[in-house]
Design an enzyme around this catalytic site. Structure first.
Site, PDB file in Angstrom:
ATOM      1  N   GLU A  17      27.361 -56.839  32.464  1.00  0.00           N
ATOM      2  CA  GLU A  17      27.157 -56.610  33.902  1.00  0.00           C
ATOM      3  C   GLU A  17      26.849 -57.930  34.622  1.00  0.00           C
ATOM      4  OE1 GLU A  17      25.429 -52.999  35.460  1.00  0.00           O
ATOM      5  OE2 GLU A  17      23.802 -54.221  36.266  1.00  0.00           O
ATOM      6  N   GLN A 213      10.541 -62.513  33.874  1.00  0.00           N
ATOM      7  CA  GLN A 213      11.457 -61.400  34.154  1.00  0.00           C
ATOM      8  C   GLN A 213      10.846 -60.065  33.709  1.00  0.00           C
ATOM      9  OE1 GLN A 213      14.858 -62.220  31.743  1.00  0.00           O
ATOM     10  NE2 GLN A 213      15.874 -60.302  32.203  1.00  0.00           N
ATOM     11  N   LYS A 273      24.345 -64.580  33.184  1.00  0.00           N
ATOM     12  CA  LYS A 273      23.979 -65.644  32.239  1.00  0.00           C
ATOM     13  C   LYS A 273      25.021 -65.718  31.116  1.00  0.00           C
ATOM     14  CE  LYS A 273      19.011 -65.122  32.989  1.00  0.00           C
ATOM     15  NZ  LYS A 273      17.914 -64.247  32.591  1.00  0.00           N
TER      16      LYS A 273
HETATM   17  P1  FAD Z   1      21.029 -39.888  42.008  1.00  0.00           P
HETATM   18  O1  FAD Z   1      21.939 -39.457  40.942  1.00  0.00           O
HETATM   19  O2  FAD Z   1      21.284 -39.413  43.378  1.00  0.00           O
HETATM   20  O3  FAD Z   1      19.543 -39.499  41.537  1.00  0.00           O
HETATM   21  C1  FAD Z   1      18.392 -39.958  42.237  1.00  0.00           C
HETATM   22  C2  FAD Z   1      17.272 -38.921  42.116  1.00  0.00           C
HETATM   23  O4  FAD Z   1      17.640 -37.739  42.828  1.00  0.00           O
HETATM   24  C3  FAD Z   1      17.002 -38.466  40.686  1.00  0.00           C
HETATM   25  O5  FAD Z   1      15.626 -38.193  40.590  1.00  0.00           O
HETATM   26  C4  FAD Z   1      17.822 -37.192  40.544  1.00  0.00           C
HETATM   27  O6  FAD Z   1      17.306 -36.312  39.552  1.00  0.00           O
HETATM   28  C5  FAD Z   1      17.699 -36.610  41.941  1.00  0.00           C
HETATM   29  N1  FAD Z   1      18.877 -35.835  42.358  1.00  0.00           N
HETATM   30  C6  FAD Z   1      20.175 -36.097  42.080  1.00  0.00           C
HETATM   31  N2  FAD Z   1      20.986 -35.179  42.659  1.00  0.00           N
HETATM   32  C7  FAD Z   1      20.151 -34.313  43.329  1.00  0.00           C
HETATM   33  C8  FAD Z   1      20.379 -33.175  44.131  1.00  0.00           C
HETATM   34  N3  FAD Z   1      21.617 -32.712  44.368  1.00  0.00           N
HETATM   35  N4  FAD Z   1      19.294 -32.549  44.672  1.00  0.00           N
HETATM   36  C9  FAD Z   1      18.042 -32.993  44.452  1.00  0.00           C
HETATM   37  N5  FAD Z   1      17.766 -34.083  43.685  1.00  0.00           N
HETATM   38  C10 FAD Z   1      18.812 -34.739  43.138  1.00  0.00           C
HETATM   39  N6  FAD Z   1      21.376 -49.921  42.571  1.00  0.00           N
HETATM   40  C11 FAD Z   1      22.049 -50.668  43.484  1.00  0.00           C
HETATM   41  O7  FAD Z   1      21.598 -50.801  44.621  1.00  0.00           O
HETATM   42  N7  FAD Z   1      23.217 -51.303  43.166  1.00  0.00           N
HETATM   43  C12 FAD Z   1      23.785 -51.182  41.933  1.00  0.00           C
HETATM   44  O8  FAD Z   1      24.857 -51.754  41.678  1.00  0.00           O
HETATM   45  C13 FAD Z   1      23.102 -50.407  40.938  1.00  0.00           C
HETATM   46  N8  FAD Z   1      23.612 -50.236  39.684  1.00  0.00           N
HETATM   47  C14 FAD Z   1      22.956 -49.425  38.769  1.00  0.00           C
HETATM   48  C15 FAD Z   1      23.532 -49.209  37.503  1.00  0.00           C
HETATM   49  C16 FAD Z   1      22.885 -48.412  36.562  1.00  0.00           C
HETATM   50  C17 FAD Z   1      23.513 -48.202  35.203  1.00  0.00           C
HETATM   51  C18 FAD Z   1      21.641 -47.808  36.883  1.00  0.00           C
HETATM   52  C19 FAD Z   1      20.929 -46.961  35.860  1.00  0.00           C
HETATM   53  C20 FAD Z   1      21.077 -47.996  38.137  1.00  0.00           C
HETATM   54  C21 FAD Z   1      21.729 -48.799  39.101  1.00  0.00           C
HETATM   55  N9  FAD Z   1      21.204 -48.993  40.388  1.00  0.00           N
HETATM   56  C22 FAD Z   1      21.879 -49.767  41.317  1.00  0.00           C
HETATM   57  C23 FAD Z   1      19.917 -48.382  40.767  1.00  0.00           C
HETATM   58  C24 FAD Z   1      20.115 -46.971  41.368  1.00  0.00           C
HETATM   59  O9  FAD Z   1      20.715 -47.092  42.635  1.00  0.00           O
HETATM   60  C25 FAD Z   1      18.721 -46.333  41.461  1.00  0.00           C
HETATM   61  O10 FAD Z   1      18.225 -46.064  40.184  1.00  0.00           O
HETATM   62  C26 FAD Z   1      18.595 -45.122  42.390  1.00  0.00           C
HETATM   63  O11 FAD Z   1      17.202 -44.874  42.589  1.00  0.00           O
HETATM   64  C27 FAD Z   1      19.215 -43.830  41.873  1.00  0.00           C
HETATM   65  O12 FAD Z   1      20.578 -43.889  41.831  1.00  0.00           O
HETATM   66  P2  FAD Z   1      21.426 -42.683  41.166  1.00  0.00           P
HETATM   67  O13 FAD Z   1      22.847 -42.976  41.428  1.00  0.00           O
HETATM   68  O14 FAD Z   1      20.988 -42.447  39.792  1.00  0.00           O
HETATM   69  O15 FAD Z   1      20.925 -41.483  42.109  1.00  0.00           O
END
Ligand code: FAD
Length: 289
Positions: A17, A213, A273
């Site tokens: 990544e 970090q 990195k």
């Molecule tokens: P969601 O899937 O929407 O989940 C968020 C929360 O809402 C969870 O608690 C879930 O259980 C709940 N939820 C989901 N659907 C519903 C629903 N229909 N009704 C009620 N509750 C619900 N952030 C960035 O800004 N840029 C990036 O490029 C980035 N890359 C990432 C890559 C990975 C592999 C990971 C693990 C995280 C990344 N993040 C990134 C961080 C991510 O945006 C955050 O973790 C964010 O808080 C949640 O994103 P999500 O897509 O998992 O959200």
């Protein structure tokens, strides 16, 4: 190449990544770092998306460059929280024009400012809303998952129910948040398979190569720090070269254990990195074959 096709192959994959620059002036140095990582020919590379930042255009530029210049399959991230439909649709159009086939569909983090704002007016609440739209456009879609539960979830059962909704909406694979104890991943896998989630899960491994970090990464992810990892940071955290060596060894050890236990795809949070990415890949050269 579409990642759903890549992940079907009977072959171990190691992917990296990278993240786009936070300012325009840093673009060239970030582009250089991402190219050095691309030269290692990983299975694929993901490019994160700076939610709400003015440099989000670089996600696309970097992903396109890696794909076209180095032939490495790319996964462009896209977040939707607090974005309008218009902005998101514009990005989707740009991705199509750039030939991007794989998109990591994310909600994005709720910053303190966003938490104070009126979410009743938002076009997107959760990643699943974005997944529905990307599916209609024919992308191969990835989603995020959390072996230690998303920090906003009341409990793991609820978190896994929402994860299943994302898969049912069209995610072909899921990448995990970082974790430092593989048993957490194995327990999580057992629970999500029981819940009927069958898509490939790609564990995300963060090599901690710098004592400073540690606190930030753990705070952001909420990850549990096993005693073995804590000792390593306590002992080597103030010596940059030693911490780097120890962090690479710890991440390598985690990955070898994952492969030995039947995991076939691992994603490394290589944080722009190239030296760290190269060292981990070298450590696994005979294992990856
Ligand atoms: P969601 O899937 O929407 O989940 C968020 C929360 O809402 C969870 O608690 C879930 O259980 C709940 N939820 C989901 N659907 C519903 C629903 N229909 N009704 C009620 N509750 C619900 N952030 C960035 O800004 N840029 C990036 O490029 C980035 N890359 C990432 C890559 C990975 C592999 C990971 C693990 C995280 C990344 N993040 C990134 C961080 C991510 O945006 C955050 O973790 C964010 O808080 C949640 O994103 P999500 O897509 O998992 O959200």
């Amino acid at each position: 190449m579409r990642l759903d096709e890549l992940l079907k192959q009977d072959k171990l994959t190691l992917s990296f990544e990278v993240f786009p620059p936070k300012s325009d002036t840093a673009f060239e140095s970030v582009k250089y770092a991402t190219e050095e990582i691309a030269k290692l020919r990983p299975s694929f590379m993901s490019v994160t998306y700076g939610a709400g930042g003015g440099t989000s255009k670089y996600t696309l530029e970097i992903a396109k460059n890696i794909k076209e210049q180095y032939g490495v399959p790319t996964l462009a991230h896209l977040t939707c929280v607090s974005s309008t439909k218009e902005t998101v649709h514009e990005r989707i159009q740009q991705m199509k024009e750039a030939g991007i086939e794989n998109v990591m569909a994310l909600r994005g983090d709720l910053t303190p400012e966003l938490e104070k704002s009126d979410c009743g007016t938002w076009d997107y609440r959760h990643a699943v809303d974005l997944i529905h739209e990307l599916k209609e456009e024919g992308f191969c879609i990835g989603g995020a998952c959390y072996p230690e539960i998303h920090p906003e979830s009341a409990n793991q059962k609820e978190d896994i129910l929402h994860l299943k909704e994302k898969v049912d909406a069209g995610c072909s694979f899921l990448t995990t948040q970082m974790f430092f104890d593989n048993n957490l991943l194995y327990n999580f896998l057992y629970k999500i398979r029981e819940a009927g989630i069958t898509v490939p899960i790609i564990p995300g491994i963060m090599p901690i190569t710098n004592g400073n970090q540690v606190e930030r990464s753990i705070k952001l992810s909420g990850s549990f720090m096993p005693q073995r990892f804590k000792r390593l940071v306590d002992k080597f955290g103030t010596s940059p070269a030693a911490m780097k060596q120890a962090g690479i060894a710890y991440a390598t050890d985690q990955i070898i254990d994952l492969f030995a236990n039947g995991i076939t795809n691992v994603h490394v949070y290589s944080m722009n990195k190239p030296d760290v990415a190269e060292a981990i890949q070298r450590n696994l050269s005979d294992i990856l074959g």
